[in-house]
Design an enzyme around this catalytic site. Structure first.
Site, PDB file in Angstrom:
ATOM      1  N   LYS A 152      10.204   8.930  14.075  1.00  0.00           N
ATOM      2  CA  LYS A 152      10.845   9.889  13.158  1.00  0.00           C
ATOM      3  C   LYS A 152       9.997  11.130  12.867  1.00  0.00           C
ATOM      4  CE  LYS A 152       9.530   7.733   8.761  1.00  0.00           C
ATOM      5  NZ  LYS A 152      10.022   7.074   7.553  1.00  0.00           N
ATOM      6  N   GLN A 174      14.792  -0.134   5.983  1.00  0.00           N
ATOM      7  CA  GLN A 174      13.657  -0.197   6.921  1.00  0.00           C
ATOM      8  C   GLN A 174      13.205  -1.647   7.096  1.00  0.00           C
ATOM      9  OE1 GLN A 174      10.603   2.194   5.119  1.00  0.00           O
ATOM     10  NE2 GLN A 174      11.539   4.153   5.687  1.00  0.00           N
ATOM     11  N   SER A 209      -0.832  -1.570   9.234  1.00  0.00           N
ATOM     12  CA  SER A 209      -0.271  -0.337   9.828  1.00  0.00           C
ATOM     13  C   SER A 209       0.238  -0.558  11.248  1.00  0.00           C
ATOM     14  CB  SER A 209      -1.279   0.818   9.787  1.00  0.00           C
ATOM     15  OG  SER A 209      -1.316   1.370   8.483  1.00  0.00           O
ATOM     16  N   PRO A 210       1.108  -1.559  11.428  1.00  0.00           N
ATOM     17  CA  PRO A 210       1.628  -1.851  12.771  1.00  0.00           C
ATOM     18  C   PRO A 210       2.472  -0.708  13.330  1.00  0.00           C
ATOM     19  CG  PRO A 210       2.871  -3.067  11.107  1.00  0.00           C
ATOM     20  CD  PRO A 210       1.672  -2.483  10.416  1.00  0.00           C
ATOM     21  N   TRP A 222       0.838  -1.220   0.000  1.00  0.00           N
ATOM     22  CA  TRP A 222       0.000   0.000   0.000  1.00  0.00           C
ATOM     23  C   TRP A 222       0.866   1.261   0.000  1.00  0.00           C
ATOM     24  CZ3 TRP A 222      -1.714   3.026   4.703  1.00  0.00           C
ATOM     25  CH2 TRP A 222      -2.674   3.991   4.376  1.00  0.00           C
ATOM     26  N   TYR A 269      -4.896  -0.548  -4.661  1.00  0.00           N
ATOM     27  CA  TYR A 269      -3.575   0.042  -4.434  1.00  0.00           C
ATOM     28  C   TYR A 269      -2.994   0.553  -5.747  1.00  0.00           C
ATOM     29  CZ  TYR A 269      -3.743  -2.225   0.197  1.00  0.00           C
ATOM     30  OH  TYR A 269      -4.104  -2.638   1.466  1.00  0.00           O
ATOM     31  N   GLN A 291      -8.711  -8.501   8.290  1.00  0.00           N
ATOM     32  CA  GLN A 291      -7.521  -7.639   8.242  1.00  0.00           C
ATOM     33  C   GLN A 291      -7.849  -6.293   8.892  1.00  0.00           C
ATOM     34  OE1 GLN A 291      -4.627  -5.753   4.870  1.00  0.00           O
ATOM     35  NE2 GLN A 291      -4.839  -7.958   4.854  1.00  0.00           N
TER      36      GLN A 291
HETATM   37  P1  NDP Z   1       3.266   0.689   8.791  1.00  0.00           P
HETATM   38  O1  NDP Z   1       2.342   1.321   9.764  1.00  0.00           O
HETATM   39  O2  NDP Z   1       4.299  -0.208   9.353  1.00  0.00           O
HETATM   40  O3  NDP Z   1       3.938   1.854   7.933  1.00  0.00           O
HETATM   41  C1  NDP Z   1       4.950   1.552   7.028  1.00  0.00           C
HETATM   42  C2  NDP Z   1       5.693   2.803   6.644  1.00  0.00           C
HETATM   43  O4  NDP Z   1       6.375   3.360   7.773  1.00  0.00           O
HETATM   44  C3  NDP Z   1       6.784   2.538   5.616  1.00  0.00           C
HETATM   45  O5  NDP Z   1       6.295   2.484   4.318  1.00  0.00           O
HETATM   46  C4  NDP Z   1       7.731   3.684   5.869  1.00  0.00           C
HETATM   47  O6  NDP Z   1       7.158   4.843   5.259  1.00  0.00           O
HETATM   48  C5  NDP Z   1       7.690   3.801   7.394  1.00  0.00           C
HETATM   49  N1  NDP Z   1       8.652   2.878   8.038  1.00  0.00           N
HETATM   50  C6  NDP Z   1       8.551   1.529   8.173  1.00  0.00           C
HETATM   51  N2  NDP Z   1       9.591   1.017   8.834  1.00  0.00           N
HETATM   52  C7  NDP Z   1      10.404   2.046   9.134  1.00  0.00           C
HETATM   53  C8  NDP Z   1      11.638   2.135   9.801  1.00  0.00           C
HETATM   54  N3  NDP Z   1      12.231   1.062  10.308  1.00  0.00           N
HETATM   55  N4  NDP Z   1      12.197   3.368   9.943  1.00  0.00           N
HETATM   56  C9  NDP Z   1      11.588   4.473   9.467  1.00  0.00           C
HETATM   57  N5  NDP Z   1      10.424   4.446   8.808  1.00  0.00           N
HETATM   58  C10 NDP Z   1       9.810   3.245   8.631  1.00  0.00           C
HETATM   59  O7  NDP Z   1       2.465  -0.208   7.754  1.00  0.00           O
HETATM   60  P2  NDP Z   1       1.536   0.212   6.490  1.00  0.00           P
HETATM   61  O8  NDP Z   1       0.650   1.328   6.855  1.00  0.00           O
HETATM   62  O9  NDP Z   1       2.398   0.346   5.302  1.00  0.00           O
HETATM   63  O10 NDP Z   1       0.657  -1.098   6.369  1.00  0.00           O
HETATM   64  C11 NDP Z   1       1.274  -2.338   6.020  1.00  0.00           C
HETATM   65  C12 NDP Z   1       0.437  -3.058   5.002  1.00  0.00           C
HETATM   66  O11 NDP Z   1      -0.845  -3.326   5.521  1.00  0.00           O
HETATM   67  C13 NDP Z   1       0.159  -2.290   3.694  1.00  0.00           C
HETATM   68  O12 NDP Z   1       1.215  -2.334   2.792  1.00  0.00           O
HETATM   69  C14 NDP Z   1      -1.041  -3.038   3.182  1.00  0.00           C
HETATM   70  O13 NDP Z   1      -0.652  -4.242   2.582  1.00  0.00           O
HETATM   71  C15 NDP Z   1      -1.795  -3.341   4.477  1.00  0.00           C
HETATM   72  N6  NDP Z   1      -2.857  -2.338   4.709  1.00  0.00           N
HETATM   73  C16 NDP Z   1      -4.152  -2.758   4.668  1.00  0.00           C
HETATM   74  C17 NDP Z   1      -5.192  -1.890   4.862  1.00  0.00           C
HETATM   75  C18 NDP Z   1      -6.582  -2.414   4.818  1.00  0.00           C
HETATM   76  O14 NDP Z   1      -7.525  -1.616   4.813  1.00  0.00           O
HETATM   77  N7  NDP Z   1      -6.779  -3.699   4.751  1.00  0.00           N
HETATM   78  C19 NDP Z   1      -4.967  -0.449   5.103  1.00  0.00           C
HETATM   79  C20 NDP Z   1      -3.553  -0.096   5.175  1.00  0.00           C
HETATM   80  C21 NDP Z   1      -2.561  -1.015   4.994  1.00  0.00           C
HETATM   81  P3  NDP Z   1       7.983   6.177   4.889  1.00  0.00           P
HETATM   82  O15 NDP Z   1       9.377   5.764   4.553  1.00  0.00           O
HETATM   83  O16 NDP Z   1       7.219   6.756   3.795  1.00  0.00           O
HETATM   84  O17 NDP Z   1       7.938   7.001   6.154  1.00  0.00           O
END
Ligand code: NDP
Length: 321
Positions: free
Chosen positions: A222, A294, A212-213, A23, A56, A182
């Site tokens: 950050k 990351q 979105s863990p 996503w 997506y 989910q």
């Molecule tokens: P997170 O809350 O873990 O956010 C991930 C983002 O945080 C990264 O893309 C990056 O973004 C930043 N990040 C991650 N790790 C680090 C690190 N170690 N250091 C610094 N920045 C970091 O998860 P997502 O929100 O991406 O959700 C994960 C997945 O869940 C999605 O890809 C999707 O598959 C699913 N999802 C499902 C939904 C649903 O409605 N079913 C809705 C949302 C997500 P950046 O570098 O841009 O800061």
């Protein structure tokens, strides 16, 4: 770092504790070369579930993932992939979205084509559709499974009551019931997973693939001194996400989590991800990453969960409330 696996709810399907989602990243924030590196690192680290959805990047995320899967030629029995139906892949007409049989079927066929696979391992109803009778959706999912186009079906951001309705329809008609949900789950978003679904883990054997863990990066710390440059929270059109995830109270709490992580010798994101894994009702935590570094860091959460003793969990609970 050794990956560990958990069954998806009461199903027999073993998913890696950490999985990778696309996503906002695949087909949008990152180029295909980076997406390839992320998937390779994940796969080589034992990740066996890649999460996707029709909506997506309006289908582009699935196209990118499909090309990578085709190029990598990993044996099909070593990974699983998902799609989700509801929001559509960009089309605005009423037949192009929702959970009516027509869109559920057409979205499945389109996802199979974009992902270049013969079947979806997991297929989610991305949101409830209040205008389609639940019987129609349950039947459509059952039929896709009978046709061999889907292996397991589930929901995303449905209420406990809506999931139970699907179970009643399935039970009454001897159809295959949803096996997973989910939901969003992180230190700041706990109600659904910890309270609302509590009974359903026992009564229906619900599995969860949580999203979105890191609260879109807030739990990395950050963004504590203002939104980090180049991050998703600065992307055009995502003001709503920033508003949803970032506020002064949360930032204060993230500051207070820092010393706890430091005492464990962990980074904040690794501790926050390990915290999700401590919940036995979580089947897999879906990671998002825009950079290889990351993902490399986040994969340490599997081993890190052993450091989160009851005393540490109590310390964290005091901060997050
Ligand atoms: P997170 O809350 O873990 O956010 C991930 C983002 O945080 C990264 O893309 C990056 O973004 C930043 N990040 C991650 N790790 C680090 C690190 N170690 N250091 C610094 N920045 C970091 O998860 P997502 O929100 O991406 O959700 C994960 C997945 O869940 C999605 O890809 C999707 O598959 C699913 N999802 C499902 C939904 C649903 O409605 N079913 C809705 C949302 C997500 P950046 O570098 O841009 O800061």
């Amino acid at each position: 770092m050794d990956m560990r696996y958990r069954r998806l709810g009461k199903s027999g399907l073993p998913l890696s504790e950490l999985s990778l989602g696309s996503w906002l990243t695949f087909g949008k924030q990152i180029d295909d070369a980076t997406a390839t590196k992320l998937m390779k690192l994940a796969y080589d680290s034992g990740v066996n579930f890649f999460d996707n959805a029709e909506t997506y990047a309006r289908g582009e995320s699935e196209r990118v993932m499909g090309r990578i899967l085709a190029k990598m030629k990993w044996p099909r029995d070593t990974w699983t992939v998902s799609s989700k139906v509801f929001f559509g892949a960009g089309g605005k007409l009423p037949t192009q979205r929702g959970l009516h049989r027509k869109h559920v079927f057409e979205a499945c066929h389109a996802a199979l084509e974009r992902l270049q696979v013969d079947y979806l391992d997991l297929y989610f109803c991305h949101r409830p559709d209040k205008e389609t009778p639940i019987e129609e959706t349950v039947w459509a999912m059952h039929q896709l499974i009978m046709q061999g186009k889907v292996l397991y079906w589930g929901t995303s951001e449905w209420s406990a009551q809506e999931i139970m309705e699907a179970h009643v329809v399935a039970r009454t008609n001897h159809l295959i019931a949803p096996v997973m949900e989910q939901p969003q789950y992180n230190m700041f978003h706990r109600q659904k997973v910890e309270v609302e679904f509590e009974q359903m883990y026992r009564t229906t054997g619900l599995g969860t693939t949580v999203w979105s863990p890191l609260a879109s990066g807030l739990l990395t710390g950050k963004h504590n001194k203002g939104t980090a440059k180049g991050s998703r929270l600065t992307m055009q059109g995502l003001d709503w996400l920033k508003e949803q995830q970032v506020n002064a109270d949360r930032v204060k709490r993230v500051e207070k989590l820092k010393p706890i992580a430091a005492d464990l010798g962990l980074s904040l994101p690794v501790m926050a991800l390990a915290w999700c894994l401590k919940n036995p009702h979580v089947s897999t935590v879906i990671l998002g990453a825009s950079k290889e570094a990351q993902l490399k860091e986040n994969l340490q959460a599997v081993a890190a969960q052993d450091l989160l003793t009851p005393a540490v969990m109590a310390r964290i609970a005091k901060v997050i409330g």
